[in-house]
Motif scaffolding. Sequence first.
Motif, PDB file in Angstrom:
ATOM      1  N   LEU A   1      -1.050  -0.213 -10.968  1.00 41.21           N
ATOM      2  CA  LEU A   1      -2.469   0.099 -11.067  1.00 41.21           C
ATOM      3  C   LEU A   1      -2.934   0.840  -9.816  1.00 41.21           C
ATOM      4  N   GLY A   2      -2.499   0.368  -8.635  1.00 38.09           N
ATOM      5  CA  GLY A   2      -2.865   1.037  -7.390  1.00 38.09           C
ATOM      6  C   GLY A   2      -2.351   2.469  -7.343  1.00 38.09           C
ATOM      7  N   GLU A   3      -1.095   2.676  -7.777  1.00 34.37           N
ATOM      8  CA  GLU A   3      -0.531   4.036  -7.819  1.00 34.37           C
ATOM      9  C   GLU A   3      -1.417   4.959  -8.645  1.00 34.37           C
ATOM     10  N   ARG A   4      -1.826   4.476  -9.794  1.00 34.86           N
ATOM     11  CA  ARG A   4      -2.573   5.320 -10.728  1.00 34.86           C
ATOM     12  C   ARG A   4      -4.018   5.532 -10.292  1.00 34.86           C
ATOM     13  N   LEU A   5      -4.454   4.704  -9.337  1.00 39.07           N
ATOM     14  CA  LEU A   5      -5.771   4.903  -8.737  1.00 39.07           C
ATOM     15  C   LEU A   5      -5.680   5.739  -7.459  1.00 39.07           C
ATOM     16  N   GLY A   6      -4.443   6.187  -7.134  1.00 36.43           N
ATOM     17  CA  GLY A   6      -4.248   7.031  -5.960  1.00 36.43           C
ATOM     18  C   GLY A   6      -4.028   6.280  -4.670  1.00 36.43           C
ATOM     19  N   LEU A   7      -3.655   4.990  -4.765  1.00 38.50           N
ATOM     20  CA  LEU A   7      -3.477   4.163  -3.569  1.00 38.50           C
ATOM     21  C   LEU A   7      -2.060   4.287  -3.032  1.00 38.50           C
ATOM     22  N   ASP A   8      -1.942   4.546  -1.754  1.00 40.73           N
ATOM     23  CA  ASP A   8      -0.648   4.644  -1.079  1.00 40.73           C
ATOM     24  C   ASP A   8       0.012   3.268  -0.993  1.00 40.73           C
ATOM     25  N   HIS A   9       1.336   3.218  -1.193  1.00 39.45           N
ATOM     26  CA  HIS A   9       2.058   1.942  -1.145  1.00 39.45           C
ATOM     27  C   HIS A   9       1.877   1.225   0.187  1.00 39.45           C
ATOM     28  N   GLN A  10       1.905   1.978   1.267  1.00 40.79           N
ATOM     29  CA  GLN A  10       1.783   1.345   2.588  1.00 40.79           C
ATOM     30  C   GLN A  10       0.398   0.737   2.775  1.00 40.79           C
ATOM     31  N   ALA A  11      -0.614   1.433   2.317  1.00 37.46           N
ATOM     32  CA  ALA A  11      -1.963   0.891   2.426  1.00 37.46           C
ATOM     33  C   ALA A  11      -2.100  -0.378   1.588  1.00 37.46           C
ATOM     34  N   PHE A  12      -1.524  -0.349   0.384  1.00 39.24           N
ATOM     35  CA  PHE A  12      -1.533  -1.543  -0.478  1.00 39.24           C
ATOM     36  C   PHE A  12      -0.871  -2.710   0.255  1.00 39.24           C
ATOM     37  N   PHE A  13       0.297  -2.444   0.833  1.00 38.78           N
ATOM     38  CA  PHE A  13       1.039  -3.505   1.521  1.00 38.78           C
ATOM     39  C   PHE A  13       0.265  -4.019   2.731  1.00 38.78           C
ATOM     40  N   ASP A  14      -0.281  -3.120   3.528  1.00 46.65           N
ATOM     41  CA  ASP A  14      -0.968  -3.527   4.748  1.00 46.65           C
ATOM     42  C   ASP A  14      -2.157  -4.431   4.450  1.00 46.65           C
ATOM     43  N   VAL A  15      -2.849  -4.174   3.358  1.00 47.24           N
ATOM     44  CA  VAL A  15      -3.994  -5.008   3.002  1.00 47.24           C
ATOM     45  C   VAL A  15      -3.540  -6.314   2.349  1.00 47.24           C
ATOM     46  N   VAL A  16      -2.749  -6.216   1.280  1.00 47.48           N
ATOM     47  CA  VAL A  16      -2.429  -7.398   0.472  1.00 47.48           C
ATOM     48  C   VAL A  16      -1.541  -8.371   1.234  1.00 47.48           C
ATOM     49  N   SER A  17      -0.641  -7.872   2.075  1.00 48.93           N
ATOM     50  CA  SER A  17       0.249  -8.771   2.822  1.00 48.93           C
ATOM     51  C   SER A  17      -0.513  -9.602   3.848  1.00 48.93           C
ATOM     52  N   HIS A  18      -1.772  -9.213   4.135  1.00 50.63           N
ATOM     53  CA  HIS A  18      -2.606  -9.986   5.051  1.00 50.63           C
ATOM     54  C   HIS A  18      -3.824 -10.577   4.343  1.00 50.63           C
ATOM     55  N   ALA A  19      -3.758 -10.597   3.018  1.00 48.75           N
ATOM     56  CA  ALA A  19      -4.892 -11.080   2.236  1.00 48.75           C
ATOM     57  C   ALA A  19      -4.429 -12.171   1.273  1.00 48.75           C
ATOM     58  N   THR A  20      -5.340 -12.609   0.443  1.00 51.61           N
ATOM     59  CA  THR A  20      -5.061 -13.741  -0.448  1.00 51.61           C
ATOM     60  C   THR A  20      -4.036 -13.432  -1.533  1.00 51.61           C
ATOM     61  N   GLY A  21      -3.738 -12.170  -1.758  1.00 52.32           N
ATOM     62  CA  GLY A  21      -2.746 -11.821  -2.776  1.00 52.32           C
ATOM     63  C   GLY A  21      -1.323 -11.787  -2.262  1.00 52.32           C
ATOM     64  N   ASN A  22      -1.113 -12.131  -0.994  1.00 49.94           N
ATOM     65  CA  ASN A  22       0.236 -12.066  -0.429  1.00 49.94           C
ATOM     66  C   ASN A  22       1.173 -13.077  -1.090  1.00 49.94           C
ATOM     67  N   SER A  23       2.465 -12.738  -1.110  1.00 43.70           N
ATOM     68  CA  SER A  23       3.498 -13.609  -1.679  1.00 43.70           C
ATOM     69  C   SER A  23       4.844 -13.163  -1.152  1.00 43.70           C
ATOM     70  N   TRP A  24       5.858 -14.010  -1.354  1.00 42.62           N
ATOM     71  CA  TRP A  24       7.233 -13.630  -0.999  1.00 42.62           C
ATOM     72  C   TRP A  24       7.635 -12.366  -1.749  1.00 42.62           C
ATOM     73  N   SER A  25       7.174 -12.242  -2.998  1.00 40.41           N
ATOM     74  CA  SER A  25       7.514 -11.078  -3.820  1.00 40.41           C
ATOM     75  C   SER A  25       7.096  -9.775  -3.168  1.00 40.41           C
ATOM     76  N   LEU A  26       6.008  -9.814  -2.391  1.00 42.28           N
ATOM     77  CA  LEU A  26       5.551  -8.626  -1.676  1.00 42.28           C
ATOM     78  C   LEU A  26       6.123  -8.569  -0.263  1.00 42.28           C
ATOM     79  N   SER A  27       5.976  -9.638   0.502  1.00 41.62           N
ATOM     80  CA  SER A  27       6.292  -9.582   1.934  1.00 41.62           C
ATOM     81  C   SER A  27       7.784  -9.461   2.207  1.00 41.62           C
ATOM     82  N   VAL A  28       8.632  -9.958   1.285  1.00 46.35           N
ATOM     83  CA  VAL A  28      10.085  -9.898   1.463  1.00 46.35           C
ATOM     84  C   VAL A  28      10.737  -9.003   0.414  1.00 46.35           C
ATOM     85  N   ASN A  29      10.275  -9.068  -0.817  1.00 41.67           N
ATOM     86  CA  ASN A  29      10.969  -8.431  -1.940  1.00 41.67           C
ATOM     87  C   ASN A  29      10.148  -7.310  -2.559  1.00 41.67           C
ATOM     88  N   ALA A  30       9.355  -6.616  -1.739  1.00 45.32           N
ATOM     89  CA  ALA A  30       8.470  -5.570  -2.255  1.00 45.32           C
ATOM     90  C   ALA A  30       9.241  -4.607  -3.166  1.00 45.32           C
TER      91      ALA A  30
END
Length: 296
Positions: free
Chosen positions: A192-221
């Motif tokens: 969804l972020g890709e299709r809204l024009g969101l850069d992967h790094q920006a997505f990671f930088d926000v979500v990995s420090h927010a309530t949506g963080n998980s092992w699936s993102l922080s380790v297994n992105a």
Amino acid sequence: MSEYNQTVAFIGLGNMGGPMAANLARAGVRVRGFDVSEQARHEAAAQGIEITDTVVEASEGAQVVITMLPNGALVKSVIDEILAAQPDPRLYIDSSTIAVSEARDIAHKLEEVGSRFIDAPVSGGVRGSVAGTLAFMVGGPAEAYQEATPLLEIMGSSLTHCGQAGNGQAVKACNNMILAVQQIVLAEALVLGERLGLDHQAFFDVVSHATGNSWSLSVNAPVPKVVPSSPANHDFRPGFSAALMLKDLKLAMTSASETQTDVTLGRMAAEIYEKYVADGHGDLDFSAIINEVRGD
């Protein structure tokens, strides 16, 4: 070198079992091993494991038997074979991933002949197996857990006694059902972020420090570059394969049926992974499910 002076029979020397047995041997434990694969036997022998021609031969003189096999039927078959030839009481440790009911049936059978049994499935994948940093979740009597602890500590960095026999399998099924759901919803959010024009790094930088963080993102992105060690940077080589995730989800669904538990999201995850594996992607890391979400 280890002061552990008992002999261990290790049955199943594949991608997980081979490194686990090698870590025991490297620590000074005498390990007698068996596997049906010639390559697995050859690789294990190079790591100091005494290779035998049969399961029964591996268990001769062993005070501990460890199994790491693809399914519960094989675990039962191996234990039946050993009991038929050598019913002497000993400690059995099963680190395979099998059904809770299968683990409890095996425990009951071994208790009847005076042996001890723990189910000790693992988390950490092949990398954890090689590094000796597996997480063991253990079901069985406290005394058997304590007896097994010196060996488990060589192969892993986290040990948790979860209660009665079968509880190790129970918590693994629950954990991996959570992981599957998280990996799918993360993939959906990333696409969804890709299709809204969101850069992967920006997505990671926000979500990995927010309530949506998980092992699936922080380790297994499941996208390259943001976590250099993740399978997405290596053509989705597992890791933990989609086929194994499907196996674990099916075990969770079996337990849900047996306990009449409504697991709506778990069931949906199982259906998504079943389709992905049926389409020929079972040998990829389970995080490659993002390609299914994209429609690739």
